[in-house]
Write an enzyme that holds these catalytic residues in place. Structure first.
Site, mmCIF file in Angstrom:
data_model
loop_
_atom_site.group_PDB
_atom_site.id
_atom_site.type_symbol
_atom_site.label_atom_id
_atom_site.label_comp_id
_atom_site.label_asym_id
_atom_site.label_seq_id
_atom_site.Cartn_x
_atom_site.Cartn_y
_atom_site.Cartn_z
ATOM 1 C CG ASP A 109 -1.295 -2.481 5.836
ATOM 2 O OD1 ASP A 109 -0.973 -2.896 4.708
ATOM 3 O OD2 ASP A 109 -2.492 -2.374 6.198
ATOM 4 C CG ASP A 110 -0.076 -0.966 1.588
ATOM 5 O OD1 ASP A 110 -0.850 -0.921 2.573
ATOM 6 O OD2 ASP A 110 -0.468 -1.231 0.439
ATOM 7 C CG ASP A 113 -7.238 6.299 3.285
ATOM 8 O OD1 ASP A 113 -7.869 7.189 3.878
ATOM 9 O OD2 ASP A 113 -7.231 6.231 2.041
HETATM 10 O O1 LIG Z 1 -6.754 2.853 6.862
HETATM 11 P P1 LIG Z 1 -7.775 2.206 5.977
HETATM 12 O O2 LIG Z 1 -8.792 3.174 5.461
HETATM 13 O O3 LIG Z 1 -8.419 1.000 6.597
HETATM 14 O O4 LIG Z 1 -7.032 1.729 4.652
HETATM 15 C C1 LIG Z 1 -5.756 1.138 4.649
HETATM 16 C C2 LIG Z 1 -5.808 -0.254 4.090
HETATM 17 O O5 LIG Z 1 -6.333 -0.225 2.751
HETATM 18 C C3 LIG Z 1 -5.477 -0.952 1.877
HETATM 19 O O6 LIG Z 1 -5.768 -2.323 1.890
HETATM 20 P P2 LIG Z 1 -6.986 -2.953 1.072
HETATM 21 O O7 LIG Z 1 -8.142 -3.149 2.001
HETATM 22 O O8 LIG Z 1 -7.232 -2.137 -0.149
HETATM 23 O O9 LIG Z 1 -6.530 -4.403 0.668
HETATM 24 P P3 LIG Z 1 -5.177 -4.929 0.027
HETATM 25 O O10 LIG Z 1 -4.087 -4.651 1.015
HETATM 26 O O11 LIG Z 1 -5.433 -6.384 -0.160
HETATM 27 O O12 LIG Z 1 -4.970 -4.191 -1.268
HETATM 28 C C4 LIG Z 1 -4.104 -0.757 2.506
HETATM 29 O O13 LIG Z 1 -3.225 -1.811 2.097
HETATM 30 C C5 LIG Z 1 -4.393 -0.811 3.982
HETATM 31 O O14 LIG Z 1 -4.367 -2.136 4.471
HETATM 32 N N1 LIG Z 2 -3.565 1.868 -3.348
HETATM 33 C C1 LIG Z 2 -4.189 2.488 -2.338
HETATM 34 N N2 LIG Z 2 -5.005 1.791 -1.529
HETATM 35 C C2 LIG Z 2 -5.609 2.465 -0.526
HETATM 36 N N3 LIG Z 2 -6.465 2.026 0.418
HETATM 37 C C3 LIG Z 2 -6.792 3.085 1.181
HETATM 38 N N4 LIG Z 2 -6.167 4.201 0.773
HETATM 39 C C4 LIG Z 2 -5.414 3.833 -0.301
HETATM 40 C C5 LIG Z 2 -4.539 4.564 -1.165
HETATM 41 O O1 LIG Z 2 -4.285 5.770 -1.036
HETATM 42 N N5 LIG Z 2 -3.951 3.830 -2.159
HETATM 43 MG MG LIG Z 3 -4.211 -3.601 2.835
#
Ligand SMILES: O=P(O)(O)OC[C@H]1O[C@H](OP(=O)(O)OP(=O)(O)O)[C@H](O)[C@@H]1O
Ligand SMILES: Nc1nc2[nH]cnc2c(=O)[nH]1
Ligand SMILES: [Mg+2]
Length: 175
Positions: A109-110, A113
């Site tokens: 994952d990227d 948080d």
């Molecule tokens: O540790 P956490 O608080 O759960 O947050 C982390 C997740 O939040 C973001 O995804 P998001 O749900 O925004 O969806 P996306 O990847 O489709 O942008 C990010 O890419 C992680 O997958």
């Molecule tokens: N782009 C982005 N998405 C998130 N989702 C949870 N934390 C983050 C953050 O720091 N950046």
């Molecule tokens: Mg995500």
């Protein structure tokens, strides 16, 4: 209720901005791969969509892994975290490759948080290796390998969510 302050988004609460360029992101993904190369080999990469798709592609390319699967999770609606929803689980083929517990699979994952997304996927595949490019302190204990830690009050802006735009000079009237 009237007069009540509007609820702040996660991004507004974060306060500090950490913008990441494509170049920087590519470099950080490559650095992550150097570490993962010591841990593998992996049978397959599992990207947590959507944010995990770009790092998963780069990591899989560097590690020579050709089997890539996704687990599709929605949580943040723009920047507010709601209930986690698994929109699509992993394929039977990928689960089988990991012997049902995720052994030899690499989840990418990227970022982590709060760690809620990571926890959900770890629970699905307890023996998989979980890697992210960035980690905030609350989610960090869930991650096996990451590259850069940022503080909990930082919001990371990814290159696919941003664009170059005009920025006024610091000093009024200097433009
Ligand atoms: O540790 P956490 O608080 O759960 O947050 C982390 C997740 O939040 C973001 O995804 P998001 O749900 O925004 O969806 P996306 O990847 O489709 O942008 C990010 O890419 C992680 O997958
Ligand atoms: N782009 C982005 N998405 C998130 N989702 C949870 N934390 C983050 C953050 O720091 N950046
Ligand atoms: Mg995500």
């Amino acid at each position: 209720m009237a007069g009540e302050a509007p609820e702040l988004s996660a991004q507004e609460r974060a306060g500090k901005a950490f913008p990441v360029s494509w170049d920087q992101f590519h470099r950080d993904c490559r650095a992550l791969t150097w570490r993962l190369n010591e841990v593998g080999p992996f049978h397959a990469v599992i990207a947590i969509t959507r944010g995990g798709l770009v790092p998963a592609a780069i990591v899989a390319r560097e590690l020579g892994v050709r089997i890539i699967d996704t687990v599709c999770i929605a949580s943040y609606d723009h920047d507010k975290q709601g209930e986690l929803q698994v929109l699509k689980g992993m394929s039977e083929a990928a689960i089988k490759l990991g012997g049902g517990t995720g052994k030899g699979l690499l989840i990418v994952d990227d970022l982590v948080d709060t760690g809620k997304t990571g926890r959900l996927v770890r629970d699905m595949l307890p023996d998989a290796h979980f890697a992210t490019v960035y980690a905030k302190p609350k989610g960090r204990p869930l991650v096996d390998t990451f590259i850069t830690e940022v503080s909990q009050d930082t919001w990371i802006f990814f290159p696919w969510d941003t664009a170059l735009s005009y920025h006024p000079p610091l000093r009024d009237g200097a433009a």
